[in-house]
Write a protein that holds these residues in place. Structure first.
Motif, PDB file in Angstrom:
ATOM      1  N   GLN A 153      22.937  48.576  36.437  1.00  0.00           N
ATOM      2  CA  GLN A 153      22.283  48.187  35.106  1.00  0.00           C
ATOM      3  C   GLN A 153      21.597  49.726  34.671  1.00  0.00           C
ATOM      4  O   GLN A 153      20.937  50.065  35.210  1.00  0.00           O
ATOM      5  CB  GLN A 153      21.610  47.001  35.009  1.00  0.00           C
ATOM      6  N   ALA A 154      21.993  49.640  33.082  1.00  0.00           N
ATOM      7  CA  ALA A 154      21.085  50.775  32.477  1.00  0.00           C
ATOM      8  C   ALA A 154      20.864  50.720  31.168  1.00  0.00           C
ATOM      9  O   ALA A 154      21.160  49.634  30.575  1.00  0.00           O
ATOM     10  CB  ALA A 154      22.056  52.323  32.689  1.00  0.00           C
ATOM     11  N   ARG A 155      19.788  51.221  30.517  1.00  0.00           N
ATOM     12  CA  ARG A 155      19.152  50.972  29.383  1.00  0.00           C
ATOM     13  C   ARG A 155      19.139  52.408  28.455  1.00  0.00           C
ATOM     14  O   ARG A 155      18.613  53.292  29.127  1.00  0.00           O
ATOM     15  CB  ARG A 155      18.020  50.547  29.383  1.00  0.00           C
ATOM     16  N   PHE A 191      17.913  54.102  34.796  1.00  0.00           N
ATOM     17  CA  PHE A 191      18.755  53.146  35.715  1.00  0.00           C
ATOM     18  C   PHE A 191      18.200  52.369  36.556  1.00  0.00           C
ATOM     19  O   PHE A 191      16.852  52.703  37.137  1.00  0.00           O
ATOM     20  CB  PHE A 191      19.592  54.378  36.803  1.00  0.00           C
ATOM     21  N   HIS A 192      18.421  51.319  36.501  1.00  0.00           N
ATOM     22  CA  HIS A 192      17.753  50.075  37.212  1.00  0.00           C
ATOM     23  C   HIS A 192      18.256  49.923  38.735  1.00  0.00           C
ATOM     24  O   HIS A 192      19.506  49.203  38.758  1.00  0.00           O
ATOM     25  CB  HIS A 192      17.945  48.616  36.724  1.00  0.00           C
ATOM     26  N   VAL A 196      14.761  54.553  37.343  1.00  0.00           N
ATOM     27  CA  VAL A 196      14.951  56.070  37.300  1.00  0.00           C
ATOM     28  C   VAL A 196      15.267  56.471  35.964  1.00  0.00           C
ATOM     29  O   VAL A 196      16.302  55.746  35.537  1.00  0.00           O
ATOM     30  CB  VAL A 196      15.987  56.392  38.490  1.00  0.00           C
ATOM     31  N   THR A 197      14.494  57.309  35.331  1.00  0.00           N
ATOM     32  CA  THR A 197      14.799  57.528  33.950  1.00  0.00           C
ATOM     33  C   THR A 197      15.038  59.148  33.646  1.00  0.00           C
ATOM     34  O   THR A 197      14.543  59.980  34.620  1.00  0.00           O
ATOM     35  CB  THR A 197      13.500  57.292  32.965  1.00  0.00           C
TER      36      THR A 197
END
Length: 158
Positions: free
Chosen positions: A24-26, A41-42, A49-50
């Motif tokens: 999962q990511a945003r 990143f989840h 982690v960004t």
């Protein structure tokens, strides 16, 4: 300008050509930081982690391979699907990610409506700040010429 454009998506962490893990990511874009794109990143229960890199990398990477060093982006097809590949490199390791091209393209279109390509400097006020600086309106402490005596002084000139 306090516009934020976000998109939740599932990406694929490529482990091998046959194996990958869903992550999962945003994607986040902030108009007050107009040159940057952020992807978080989840992974697990801790803090995400960004990674932060130039939005232009994704914009160009939708159409053709681009980037050097830590972040590289390129379009491709995987099992008949259009994807955007993102290769990340750090001292801790490397990662190859596949993101759905349509989702990334849609998010990029929204960011470009918020701040069009080429208008980032206007949002930050760079041109007006530079013009003000060059007009010398920042006070007595700014010197735009070299105040030291010339090394090319003619004999007798001091």
């Amino acid at each position: 300008m306090n516009v934020v454009v976000e998109c939740e998506l599932e990406i694929r962490l490529v482990l091998s050509p046959e194996h990958g893990l869903p992550v999962q990511a945003r994607l986040t874009y902030r108009a007050d930081d107009p040159y940057a794109a952020h992807i978080a990143f989840h992974v697990g229960s801790g803090a995400p982690v960004t990674w932060t890199f130039a939005r232009e990398l994704l914009v160009e990477g939708v159409f053709r391979p681009c980037g050097e060093g830590d972040v590289r982006v390129w379009p491709t097809k995987v099992q008949g699907r259009d994807v955007i590949c993102v290769a990340l490199s750090s001292p801790d390791g490397d990662a190859l990610l596949e993101t759905p091209a349509g989702v990334v393209s849609g998010w990029l279109e929204r960011t470009l409506r918020a701040v069009p390509a080429g208008a980032e400097g206007e949002v930050l006020g760079l041109e007006s700040a530079l013009a003000e600086l060059l007009r010398g309106q920042h006070g007595d402490g700014v010197c735009l010429t070299d105040p030291s005596p010339s090394d090319e002084a003619v004999d007798g000139d001091v």
